[in-house]
Design a protein around this motif. Structure first.
Motif, short mmCIF file in Angstrom:
data_model
loop_
_atom_site.label_atom_id
_atom_site.label_comp_id
_atom_site.label_asym_id
_atom_site.label_seq_id
_atom_site.Cartn_x
_atom_site.Cartn_y
_atom_site.Cartn_z
N ILE A 87 0.83 -1.21 0.00
CA ILE A 87 0.00 0.00 0.00
C ILE A 87 0.86 1.25 0.00
O ILE A 87 0.59 2.21 -0.74
CB ILE A 87 -0.97 0.00 1.20
N TYR A 90 2.83 1.47 -3.65
CA TYR A 90 1.96 1.90 -4.74
C TYR A 90 1.29 3.24 -4.43
O TYR A 90 1.07 4.06 -5.34
CB TYR A 90 0.91 0.84 -5.05
N LEU A 141 -3.17 2.66 -8.89
CA LEU A 141 -4.35 2.35 -8.08
C LEU A 141 -4.77 0.90 -8.29
O LEU A 141 -5.03 0.18 -7.30
CB LEU A 141 -5.50 3.28 -8.46
N LEU A 142 -4.81 0.45 -9.53
CA LEU A 142 -5.18 -0.95 -9.81
C LEU A 142 -4.16 -1.91 -9.21
O LEU A 142 -4.53 -2.97 -8.69
CB LEU A 142 -5.28 -1.16 -11.32
N MET A 144 -2.36 -1.38 -6.54
CA MET A 144 -2.56 -1.38 -5.09
C MET A 144 -3.77 -2.23 -4.72
O MET A 144 -3.72 -3.02 -3.77
CB MET A 144 -2.72 0.04 -4.58
N LEU A 145 -4.87 -2.08 -5.47
CA LEU A 145 -6.07 -2.88 -5.18
C LEU A 145 -5.81 -4.37 -5.41
O LEU A 145 -6.27 -5.21 -4.64
CB LEU A 145 -7.22 -2.41 -6.07
N GLU A 146 -5.06 -4.68 -6.47
CA GLU A 146 -4.71 -6.07 -6.74
C GLU A 146 -3.83 -6.63 -5.63
O GLU A 146 -4.00 -7.79 -5.21
CB GLU A 146 -3.99 -6.16 -8.09
N HIS A 147 -2.91 -5.81 -5.14
CA HIS A 147 -2.03 -6.25 -4.04
C HIS A 147 -2.84 -6.52 -2.77
O HIS A 147 -2.57 -7.50 -2.06
CB HIS A 147 -0.97 -5.18 -3.77
N ILE A 148 -3.82 -5.67 -2.49
CA ILE A 148 -4.68 -5.89 -1.32
C ILE A 148 -5.46 -7.19 -1.48
O ILE A 148 -5.57 -7.99 -0.54
CB ILE A 148 -5.65 -4.69 -1.14
N ALA A 149 -5.98 -7.42 -2.67
CA ALA A 149 -6.73 -8.67 -2.92
C ALA A 149 -5.82 -9.88 -2.78
O ALA A 149 -6.23 -10.93 -2.26
CB ALA A 149 -7.34 -8.63 -4.33
N TRP A 158 -4.85 -13.25 -8.73
CA TRP A 158 -4.94 -11.85 -9.15
C TRP A 158 -3.54 -11.25 -9.27
O TRP A 158 -3.04 -10.61 -8.34
CB TRP A 158 -5.78 -11.05 -8.16
#
Length: 200
Positions: A87, A90, A141-142, A144-149, A158
Protein backbone atom coordinates in the motif's frame (compact mmCIF):
# COMPACT_ATOMS: atom_id res chain seq x y z
CA UNK A 1 -0.03 15.31 -41.07
CA UNK A 2 3.69 15.92 -40.72
CA UNK A 3 3.41 16.45 -36.95
CA UNK A 4 1.30 13.32 -36.46
CA UNK A 5 3.83 11.20 -38.38
CA UNK A 6 6.65 12.55 -36.19
CA UNK A 7 4.72 11.76 -33.01
CA UNK A 8 3.83 8.22 -34.09
CA UNK A 9 7.36 7.46 -35.25
CA UNK A 10 8.91 8.80 -32.03
CA UNK A 11 6.51 6.86 -29.81
CA UNK A 12 6.89 3.60 -31.77
CA UNK A 13 10.70 3.81 -31.73
CA UNK A 14 10.95 4.58 -28.00
CA UNK A 15 8.31 2.01 -27.02
CA UNK A 16 10.18 -0.67 -28.95
CA UNK A 17 13.46 0.37 -27.32
CA UNK A 18 12.04 0.37 -23.77
CA UNK A 19 10.29 -2.98 -24.18
CA UNK A 20 13.46 -4.57 -25.57
CA UNK A 21 15.35 -3.55 -22.44
CA UNK A 22 12.51 -4.50 -20.04
CA UNK A 23 14.61 -3.60 -17.00
CA UNK A 24 13.74 -0.60 -14.84
CA UNK A 25 17.41 -0.27 -13.82
CA UNK A 26 18.18 0.54 -17.47
CA UNK A 27 14.98 2.18 -18.67
CA UNK A 28 14.43 4.60 -15.77
CA UNK A 29 17.83 6.37 -15.98
CA UNK A 30 17.48 6.70 -19.75
CA UNK A 31 13.97 8.14 -19.35
CA UNK A 32 15.29 10.65 -16.81
CA UNK A 33 18.22 11.56 -19.10
CA UNK A 34 15.78 12.29 -21.93
CA UNK A 35 13.71 14.52 -19.64
CA UNK A 36 16.86 16.36 -18.55
CA UNK A 37 18.06 16.79 -22.14
CA UNK A 38 14.68 18.17 -23.17
CA UNK A 39 14.79 20.64 -20.26
CA UNK A 40 18.29 21.78 -21.26
CA UNK A 41 17.26 22.01 -24.92
CA UNK A 42 14.35 24.24 -23.94
CA UNK A 43 16.79 26.49 -22.07
CA UNK A 44 19.13 26.53 -25.06
CA UNK A 45 16.31 27.44 -27.45
CA UNK A 46 14.92 29.93 -24.90
CA UNK A 47 11.59 28.14 -25.12
CA UNK A 48 10.14 28.71 -21.66
CA UNK A 49 7.11 26.49 -22.23
CA UNK A 50 9.21 23.48 -23.24
CA UNK A 51 11.66 24.07 -20.39
CA UNK A 52 8.91 24.16 -17.79
CA UNK A 53 6.90 21.21 -19.13
CA UNK A 54 9.96 18.95 -19.33
CA UNK A 55 11.39 20.36 -16.09
CA UNK A 56 8.26 19.67 -14.04
CA UNK A 57 8.08 16.09 -15.32
CA UNK A 58 11.83 15.63 -14.68
CA UNK A 59 11.62 16.89 -11.08
CA UNK A 60 8.62 14.68 -10.26
CA UNK A 61 10.08 11.57 -11.94
CA UNK A 62 13.58 11.99 -10.51
CA UNK A 63 12.22 12.60 -6.99
CA UNK A 64 10.23 9.36 -7.14
CA UNK A 65 13.27 7.53 -8.53
CA UNK A 66 15.54 8.82 -5.73
CA UNK A 67 13.04 7.88 -3.02
CA UNK A 68 12.83 4.27 -4.21
CA UNK A 69 16.46 3.93 -5.30
CA UNK A 70 17.69 5.11 -1.88
CA UNK A 71 15.37 2.66 -0.15
CA UNK A 72 13.57 5.38 1.81
CA UNK A 73 10.26 3.53 1.48
CA UNK A 74 11.77 0.38 2.96
CA UNK A 75 12.64 2.27 6.14
CA UNK A 76 8.98 3.09 6.85
CA UNK A 77 7.39 -0.19 5.73
CA UNK A 78 7.86 -3.27 7.91
CA UNK A 79 8.87 -6.38 5.93
CA UNK A 80 6.69 -8.58 8.11
CA UNK A 81 3.61 -6.68 6.89
CA UNK A 82 3.49 -7.13 3.09
CA UNK A 83 -0.01 -5.62 2.92
CA UNK A 84 1.12 -2.31 4.40
CA UNK A 85 4.34 -2.43 2.39
CA UNK A 86 2.48 -2.73 -0.92
CA UNK A 87 0.00 0.00 0.00
CA UNK A 88 2.81 2.41 0.88
CA UNK A 89 4.83 1.59 -2.26
CA UNK A 90 1.96 1.90 -4.74
CA UNK A 91 0.35 4.71 -2.76
CA UNK A 92 3.54 6.79 -2.85
CA UNK A 93 3.89 6.30 -6.60
CA UNK A 94 0.24 7.23 -7.12
CA UNK A 95 0.58 10.33 -4.92
CA UNK A 96 3.55 11.64 -6.92
CA UNK A 97 1.75 10.86 -10.16
CA UNK A 98 -1.37 12.77 -9.07
CA UNK A 99 0.75 15.73 -7.93
CA UNK A 100 2.33 15.76 -11.39
CA UNK A 101 -1.15 15.72 -12.95
CA UNK A 102 -2.11 18.82 -10.97
CA UNK A 103 1.16 20.59 -11.80
CA UNK A 104 0.73 19.91 -15.53
CA UNK A 105 -2.94 20.95 -15.57
CA UNK A 106 -2.04 24.28 -13.95
CA UNK A 107 1.29 24.52 -15.76
CA UNK A 108 0.73 27.98 -17.25
CA UNK A 109 -0.34 29.53 -13.94
CA UNK A 110 2.57 27.90 -12.10
CA UNK A 111 5.06 28.94 -14.79
CA UNK A 112 3.89 32.55 -14.55
CA UNK A 113 4.57 32.48 -10.81
CA UNK A 114 8.11 31.21 -11.42
CA UNK A 115 9.02 33.18 -14.54
CA UNK A 116 8.14 36.60 -15.93
CA UNK A 117 8.74 35.48 -19.52
CA UNK A 118 6.12 36.83 -21.97
CA UNK A 119 6.38 33.52 -23.89
CA UNK A 120 4.43 31.56 -21.30
CA UNK A 121 1.16 30.37 -22.80
CA UNK A 122 -0.84 27.23 -23.46
CA UNK A 123 0.68 25.02 -26.13
CA UNK A 124 -0.65 22.03 -28.05
CA UNK A 125 1.47 19.82 -25.80
CA UNK A 126 -0.16 21.04 -22.57
CA UNK A 127 -3.20 18.94 -23.44
CA UNK A 128 -1.19 15.72 -23.68
CA UNK A 129 1.11 15.06 -20.75
CA UNK A 130 -1.32 15.24 -17.81
CA UNK A 131 -3.39 12.44 -19.41
CA UNK A 132 -0.33 10.19 -19.37
CA UNK A 133 0.08 10.70 -15.64
CA UNK A 134 -3.64 10.14 -15.08
CA UNK A 135 -3.12 6.81 -16.84
CA UNK A 136 -0.11 6.05 -14.57
CA UNK A 137 -2.16 6.96 -11.49
CA UNK A 138 -4.83 4.50 -12.60
CA UNK A 139 -2.23 1.75 -13.04
CA UNK A 140 -0.83 2.43 -9.54
CA UNK A 141 -4.35 2.35 -8.08
CA UNK A 142 -5.18 -0.95 -9.81
CA UNK A 143 -1.83 -2.39 -8.69
CA UNK A 144 -2.56 -1.38 -5.09
CA UNK A 145 -6.07 -2.88 -5.18
CA UNK A 146 -4.71 -6.07 -6.74
CA UNK A 147 -2.03 -6.25 -4.04
CA UNK A 148 -4.68 -5.89 -1.32
CA UNK A 149 -6.73 -8.67 -2.92
CA UNK A 150 -3.61 -10.86 -3.20
CA UNK A 151 -2.36 -10.38 0.38
CA UNK A 152 -5.45 -9.67 2.47
CA UNK A 153 -8.14 -11.69 0.66
CA UNK A 154 -5.69 -14.40 -0.45
CA UNK A 155 -6.67 -14.10 -4.11
CA UNK A 156 -3.43 -15.58 -5.42
CA UNK A 157 -4.64 -15.68 -9.03
CA UNK A 158 -4.94 -11.85 -9.15
CA UNK A 159 -1.56 -10.95 -10.61
CA UNK A 160 -2.48 -9.39 -13.99
CA UNK A 161 -1.20 -5.88 -13.16
CA UNK A 162 1.77 -7.21 -11.18
CA UNK A 163 2.91 -9.47 -14.02
CA UNK A 164 2.68 -6.66 -16.59
CA UNK A 165 3.45 -3.66 -14.38
CA UNK A 166 6.68 -2.58 -16.10
CA UNK A 167 5.17 -2.83 -19.57
CA UNK A 168 2.10 -0.82 -18.58
CA UNK A 169 4.29 1.97 -17.17
CA UNK A 170 6.69 1.81 -20.14
CA UNK A 171 3.74 2.58 -22.43
CA UNK A 172 3.24 5.88 -20.61
CA UNK A 173 6.98 6.64 -20.61
CA UNK A 174 7.18 5.93 -24.34
CA UNK A 175 4.24 8.24 -25.04
CA UNK A 176 5.77 10.91 -22.82
CA UNK A 177 9.20 10.53 -24.45
CA UNK A 178 7.64 10.65 -27.92
CA UNK A 179 5.77 13.81 -27.00
CA UNK A 180 8.93 15.42 -25.64
CA UNK A 181 10.95 14.54 -28.74
CA UNK A 182 8.19 15.91 -30.95
CA UNK A 183 8.12 19.09 -28.87
CA UNK A 184 11.88 19.45 -29.36
CA UNK A 185 11.63 18.88 -33.12
CA UNK A 186 8.71 21.29 -33.53
CA UNK A 187 10.05 23.95 -31.17
CA UNK A 188 11.26 26.41 -33.88
CA UNK A 189 7.96 26.10 -35.78
CA UNK A 190 5.84 26.56 -32.65
CA UNK A 191 7.97 29.51 -31.57
CA UNK A 192 7.64 31.26 -34.91
CA UNK A 193 3.86 30.75 -34.86
CA UNK A 194 3.74 32.24 -31.37
CA UNK A 195 5.72 35.27 -32.47
CA UNK A 196 3.38 35.78 -35.45
CA UNK A 197 0.36 35.80 -33.14
CA UNK A 198 2.02 38.35 -30.86
CA UNK A 199 2.81 40.72 -33.74
CA UNK A 200 -0.60 40.41 -35.44
Amino acid sequence: MKLSYIILLSIAAIAYFYIQLWDDRLVTPQYLVLLFICTLYGRYKKDTNMTHIAGYIFVASSTTYIIFERGLINHVTPEENPLLQGIVIYGTQMAFSLITVCVLIFRVQLSRLISKSPQIQLTNFDGIFHWLFIYCSLIYLLAMLEHIAWTYFNMKSWTLIYDNFEGLIYISWALCSGGLLTMMICSPELKSNSQKRETS
